[in-house]
Scaffold this motif. Sequence first.
Motif, mmCIF file in Angstrom:
data_model
loop_
_atom_site.group_PDB
_atom_site.id
_atom_site.type_symbol
_atom_site.label_atom_id
_atom_site.label_comp_id
_atom_site.label_asym_id
_atom_site.label_seq_id
_atom_site.Cartn_x
_atom_site.Cartn_y
_atom_site.Cartn_z
ATOM 1 N N PHE A 1 38.535 28.054 49.332
ATOM 2 C CA PHE A 1 40.155 27.689 49.152
ATOM 3 C C PHE A 1 40.184 28.802 48.096
ATOM 4 O O PHE A 1 39.663 28.871 47.368
ATOM 5 N N GLN A 2 41.431 28.136 47.728
ATOM 6 C CA GLN A 2 42.726 29.304 46.922
ATOM 7 C C GLN A 2 43.562 28.391 46.772
ATOM 8 O O GLN A 2 44.518 28.056 47.406
ATOM 9 N N TRP A 3 43.639 27.946 44.987
ATOM 10 C CA TRP A 3 45.384 27.305 44.751
ATOM 11 C C TRP A 3 46.040 28.983 44.266
ATOM 12 O O TRP A 3 46.178 29.688 43.880
ATOM 13 N N SER A 4 47.338 28.270 44.877
ATOM 14 C CA SER A 4 48.864 29.113 45.293
ATOM 15 C C SER A 4 49.857 28.498 44.640
ATOM 16 O O SER A 4 49.454 26.912 45.716
ATOM 17 N N SER A 5 50.728 28.935 44.126
ATOM 18 C CA SER A 5 51.743 28.463 43.883
ATOM 19 C C SER A 5 52.662 28.550 46.085
ATOM 20 O O SER A 5 52.153 29.002 46.670
ATOM 21 N N PRO A 6 53.750 27.605 45.881
ATOM 22 C CA PRO A 6 54.141 28.044 47.468
ATOM 23 C C PRO A 6 54.585 28.980 47.574
ATOM 24 O O PRO A 6 54.508 29.773 48.691
ATOM 25 N N LEU A 7 55.620 30.064 46.776
ATOM 26 C CA LEU A 7 55.636 31.206 46.817
ATOM 27 C C LEU A 7 55.023 31.817 47.556
ATOM 28 O O LEU A 7 54.868 32.661 48.265
ATOM 29 N N GLU A 8 53.469 32.220 46.477
ATOM 30 C CA GLU A 8 52.212 33.167 46.232
ATOM 31 C C GLU A 8 51.712 32.116 48.375
ATOM 32 O O GLU A 8 51.060 33.928 48.994
ATOM 33 N N ALA A 9 51.608 31.436 48.470
ATOM 34 C CA ALA A 9 50.762 31.115 50.029
ATOM 35 C C ALA A 9 51.844 31.737 50.929
ATOM 36 O O ALA A 9 51.484 32.331 51.498
ATOM 37 N N ILE A 10 53.013 31.685 50.959
ATOM 38 C CA ILE A 10 53.929 32.444 52.111
ATOM 39 C C ILE A 10 53.950 33.746 51.750
ATOM 40 O O ILE A 10 54.023 34.314 52.991
ATOM 41 N N LEU B 1 56.798 24.171 52.150
ATOM 42 C CA LEU B 1 56.231 24.826 51.167
ATOM 43 C C LEU B 1 58.355 25.889 50.800
ATOM 44 O O LEU B 1 57.988 26.215 49.386
ATOM 45 N N CYS B 2 58.254 26.256 51.942
ATOM 46 C CA CYS B 2 59.931 26.655 51.378
ATOM 47 C C CYS B 2 60.839 25.365 51.026
ATOM 48 O O CYS B 2 61.615 25.838 49.818
ATOM 49 N N ARG B 3 60.503 24.496 50.855
ATOM 50 C CA ARG B 3 61.404 23.181 50.299
ATOM 51 C C ARG B 3 60.899 23.384 49.058
ATOM 52 O O ARG B 3 61.185 22.679 48.252
ATOM 53 N N LEU B 4 59.254 23.462 48.753
ATOM 54 C CA LEU B 4 58.880 23.247 47.338
ATOM 55 C C LEU B 4 59.225 24.886 46.359
ATOM 56 O O LEU B 4 59.063 25.017 45.437
ATOM 57 N N CYS B 5 59.776 25.292 47.015
ATOM 58 C CA CYS B 5 60.143 27.438 46.713
ATOM 59 C C CYS B 5 61.671 26.247 45.322
ATOM 60 O O CYS B 5 61.889 27.511 44.429
ATOM 61 N N ASN B 6 62.105 25.484 45.733
ATOM 62 C CA ASN B 6 63.082 24.731 45.158
ATOM 63 C C ASN B 6 63.388 24.758 44.019
ATOM 64 O O ASN B 6 63.958 24.466 42.976
ATOM 65 N N PHE B 7 61.558 23.955 43.315
ATOM 66 C CA PHE B 7 61.274 23.991 42.058
ATOM 67 C C PHE B 7 60.302 24.306 41.848
ATOM 68 O O PHE B 7 59.342 24.985 41.675
ATOM 69 N N SER B 8 60.730 25.215 40.564
ATOM 70 C CA SER B 8 59.792 25.703 39.182
ATOM 71 C C SER B 8 58.533 25.259 38.663
ATOM 72 O O SER B 8 58.074 26.071 37.992
ATOM 73 N N SER B 9 58.188 23.899 38.610
ATOM 74 C CA SER B 9 57.234 23.813 37.398
ATOM 75 C C SER B 9 57.229 22.036 38.267
ATOM 76 O O SER B 9 57.974 21.889 39.577
ATOM 77 N N LEU B 10 56.131 21.345 38.782
ATOM 78 C CA LEU B 10 55.591 20.342 38.724
ATOM 79 C C LEU B 10 56.420 19.569 38.354
ATOM 80 O O LEU B 10 56.887 17.749 38.507
#
Length: 146
Positions: free
Chosen positions: A1-10, A28-37
Amino acid sequence: FQWSSPLEAIERFKSQEIWFPPPQFYELCRLCNFSSLGELQQFSSARALEGCERWMPVMLSAADGFIQLLPGDELYPEDPDYTGEKKMVMSTDKKVEDLMKEGGIFHRIVIKNTNNLAIYVNVQAKYKHINPLMMNCDNLDYNSRL
């Protein structure tokens, strides 16, 4: 398991370090619209009561790949199989590139192979939702008509 930001996962997906199915790539591409939680939470709270839409992608088999058609796409059927029982698959002898050049209204995921996906969306999302950022894993450009 590894925690990644959406862009890192992509990026890891594009480099074939990891794999996930097209619906997760889309989200994940939708989540890339947001810079923070916090920004995601604010967006989610603001649109929470707007509603949602039931989707079922429809697979279009082309000569050199597949396209998952989503609601709003010009090729999406009027009466899709929402249960998944019919295993609706459309097919054509045309190549993906030709289908993209001929088209104009897109809401689709182009699948060349398991780690080669591209999202094309130029329809307005319903219920104040947000469209995914258009990502392309192989750098082919079908955006000329967008």
